[in-house]
Write an enzyme that holds these catalytic residues in place. Structure first.
Site, mmCIF file in Angstrom:
data_model
loop_
_atom_site.group_PDB
_atom_site.id
_atom_site.type_symbol
_atom_site.label_atom_id
_atom_site.label_comp_id
_atom_site.label_asym_id
_atom_site.label_seq_id
_atom_site.Cartn_x
_atom_site.Cartn_y
_atom_site.Cartn_z
ATOM 1 N N TYR A 191 1.422 -1.408 0.138
ATOM 2 C CA TYR A 191 0.291 0.251 0.074
ATOM 3 C C TYR A 191 0.513 1.129 0.023
ATOM 4 O O TYR A 191 0.100 2.216 -0.858
ATOM 5 C CB TYR A 191 -0.558 0.315 1.231
HETATM 6 N N1 LIG Z 1 -8.435 6.352 7.231
HETATM 7 C C1 LIG Z 1 -6.877 6.155 7.386
HETATM 8 O O1 LIG Z 1 -6.450 6.021 8.188
HETATM 9 C C2 LIG Z 1 -6.232 6.934 5.803
HETATM 10 C C3 LIG Z 1 -5.190 7.719 6.459
HETATM 11 C C4 LIG Z 1 -3.914 7.174 4.766
HETATM 12 C C5 LIG Z 1 -5.102 7.525 4.220
HETATM 13 N N2 LIG Z 1 -6.161 7.193 3.674
HETATM 14 C C6 LIG Z 1 -6.309 7.270 2.182
HETATM 15 O O2 LIG Z 1 -7.639 8.236 2.231
HETATM 16 C C7 LIG Z 1 -8.415 7.661 1.207
HETATM 17 C C8 LIG Z 1 -9.969 7.589 2.045
HETATM 18 O O3 LIG Z 1 -9.995 6.543 2.709
HETATM 19 P P1 LIG Z 1 -10.841 6.260 3.283
HETATM 20 O O4 LIG Z 1 -10.021 5.886 4.946
HETATM 21 O O5 LIG Z 1 -11.764 7.067 3.410
HETATM 22 O O6 LIG Z 1 -11.575 5.119 3.845
HETATM 23 P P2 LIG Z 1 -13.234 3.892 3.406
HETATM 24 O O7 LIG Z 1 -13.225 3.021 3.592
HETATM 25 O O8 LIG Z 1 -13.768 4.521 4.350
HETATM 26 O O9 LIG Z 1 -13.051 4.861 1.861
HETATM 27 C C9 LIG Z 1 -12.897 3.843 0.868
HETATM 28 C C10 LIG Z 1 -13.817 4.072 -0.166
HETATM 29 O O10 LIG Z 1 -13.723 3.547 -1.628
HETATM 30 C C11 LIG Z 1 -14.631 2.950 -2.177
HETATM 31 N N3 LIG Z 1 -13.530 2.079 -3.220
HETATM 32 C C12 LIG Z 1 -11.960 0.958 -2.873
HETATM 33 N N4 LIG Z 1 -11.449 0.313 -3.803
HETATM 34 C C13 LIG Z 1 -12.365 1.378 -5.021
HETATM 35 C C14 LIG Z 1 -12.504 0.542 -5.721
HETATM 36 N N5 LIG Z 1 -11.506 0.068 -6.475
HETATM 37 N N6 LIG Z 1 -13.128 1.162 -6.960
HETATM 38 C C15 LIG Z 1 -13.639 2.553 -6.404
HETATM 39 N N7 LIG Z 1 -14.045 2.828 -5.418
HETATM 40 C C16 LIG Z 1 -13.304 1.418 -4.167
HETATM 41 C C17 LIG Z 1 -14.651 2.162 -0.676
HETATM 42 O O11 LIG Z 1 -16.381 1.616 -1.196
HETATM 43 C C18 LIG Z 1 -14.750 3.649 -0.113
HETATM 44 O O12 LIG Z 1 -16.239 3.784 -0.288
HETATM 45 C C19 LIG Z 1 -7.950 6.240 0.723
HETATM 46 O O13 LIG Z 1 -7.551 6.164 -0.551
HETATM 47 C C20 LIG Z 1 -7.213 5.762 1.498
HETATM 48 O O14 LIG Z 1 -5.798 5.256 1.306
HETATM 49 C C21 LIG Z 1 -6.704 6.705 4.504
#
Ligand SMILES: NC(=O)c1ccc[n+]([C@@H]2O[C@H](COP(=O)([O-])OP(=O)(O)OC[C@H]3O[C@@H](n4cnc5c(N)ncnc54)[C@H](O)[C@@H]3O)[C@@H](O)[C@H]2O)c1
Length: 255
Positions: free
Chosen positions: A155
């Site tokens: 990742y």
């Molecule tokens: N939450 C954290 O701690 C964190 C930390 C660093 C980075 N991020 C990044 O923030 C972004 C949002 O994540 P989040 O924390 O809101 O997670 P989340 O799981 O709440 O949301 C992720 C969304 O992406 C959608 N998704 C996943 N795979 C997909 C695909 N192939 N096509 C279309 N949609 C898809 C999921 O259905 C979900 O609605 C991501 O890129 C994640 O890597 C999150």
């Protein structure tokens, strides 16, 4: 900050935690938002809620790993709201396990969603932005891309790739008045973070360790992210491109 009236914004993963907060913030500033998600029910809930509150948003089923779906969803979104002004590549997914316990099949899934999916979105949306001689792209990476993160090797590699992609596209498309910037969340309380905590075995201990190491003293909330995302999309940032901003309570401090 205003100025998004009727501008078309696409948010991938718009049904999730950070994505839905981002959708709500753009809609509140007058944007017309296409909510892309592989989970159509989740995207529809978000779009319906903002529409009921008087804003403009529409849900589109789109698995970003599937090129024909990306092409169809982008075409349908343009039919609904016109040329794309802002693209937020936010969809992401993770497996939380030490590298030596992961399999090549799992790497393929991680790379497909976190890197190739974003490549498809850029490749399909950018030509229209070039034609318009205008565009704002904000890619959601992670602090894991900047400082590494145990249990997230592949990742983190994908997110670091997304940072390098952003800087390169920022250079290639500056002459088209298209900017490309990156926002790096730290630990943020969403479904993805819930999985991370489970993967760690002792969720409470992990959260406490994060609290102690985050200078601002807490885990992030989804609503902490849209301010930076909307800034990069705004006219206030028209001379800012190829930049990476952590929104993580000071967890990482890059020079
Ligand atoms: N939450 C954290 O701690 C964190 C930390 C660093 C980075 N991020 C990044 O923030 C972004 C949002 O994540 P989040 O924390 O809101 O997670 P989340 O799981 O709440 O949301 C992720 C969304 O992406 C959608 N998704 C996943 N795979 C997909 C695909 N192939 N096509 C279309 N949609 C898809 C999921 O259905 C979900 O609605 C991501 O890129 C994640 O890597 C999150």
């Amino acid at each position: 900050m205003t100025g998004f009236e009727t501008r078309h914004v696409i948010v991938t993963g718009g049904g999730g935690g950070i994505g839905s907060a981002t959708v709500r913030r753009f809609v509140a500033q007058g944007a017309h938002v296409s909510v892309f998600d592989r989970d159509l029910a989740g995207a529809t809930r978000v779009a319906d809620a903002v529409t009921e509150a008087g804003g403009t948003a529409k849900a589109f089923a789109c698995d970003i790993t599937d090129r024909p779906q990306v092409e169809q969803a982008v075409a349908a979104a343009i039919d609904a709201f016109g040329p794309v002004a802002v693209l937020v590549n936010n969809a992401g997914w993770d497996i939380f396990r030490p590298f030596l316990k992961t399999t090549p099949e799992e790497w393929q899934q991680l790379i497909a969603i976190n890197l190739v999916g974003a490549l498809h979105m850029h490749h399909v949306v950018l030509p229209g932005m070039v034609e318009q001689r205008y565009g704002r792209i904000i890619n959601i990476a992670s602090d894991a891309a900047r400082v590494g993160s145990s249990g997230e090797a592949v990742y983190a590699a994908c997110k670091a790739g997304l940072v390098a992609l952003s800087k390169t596209l920022a250079r290639e498309h500056a002459r088209h008045s298209i900017t490309v910037n990156v926002v790096c969340p730290g630990p943020t309380d969403t479904a993805l973070f819930a999985d991370y905590k489970e993967g760690a075995g002792n969720p409470e201990k992990l959260v406490e360790a994060f609290r102690r190491s985050i200078p601002l003293g807490r885990i992030g909330e989804p609503e902490d992210l849209p301010g930076a995302i909307v800034f990069f999309a705004s006219d206030a940032a028209s001379f800012v491109t190829g930049q990476v901003l952590s929104v993580s309570g000071g967890l990482s401090m890059a020079g």
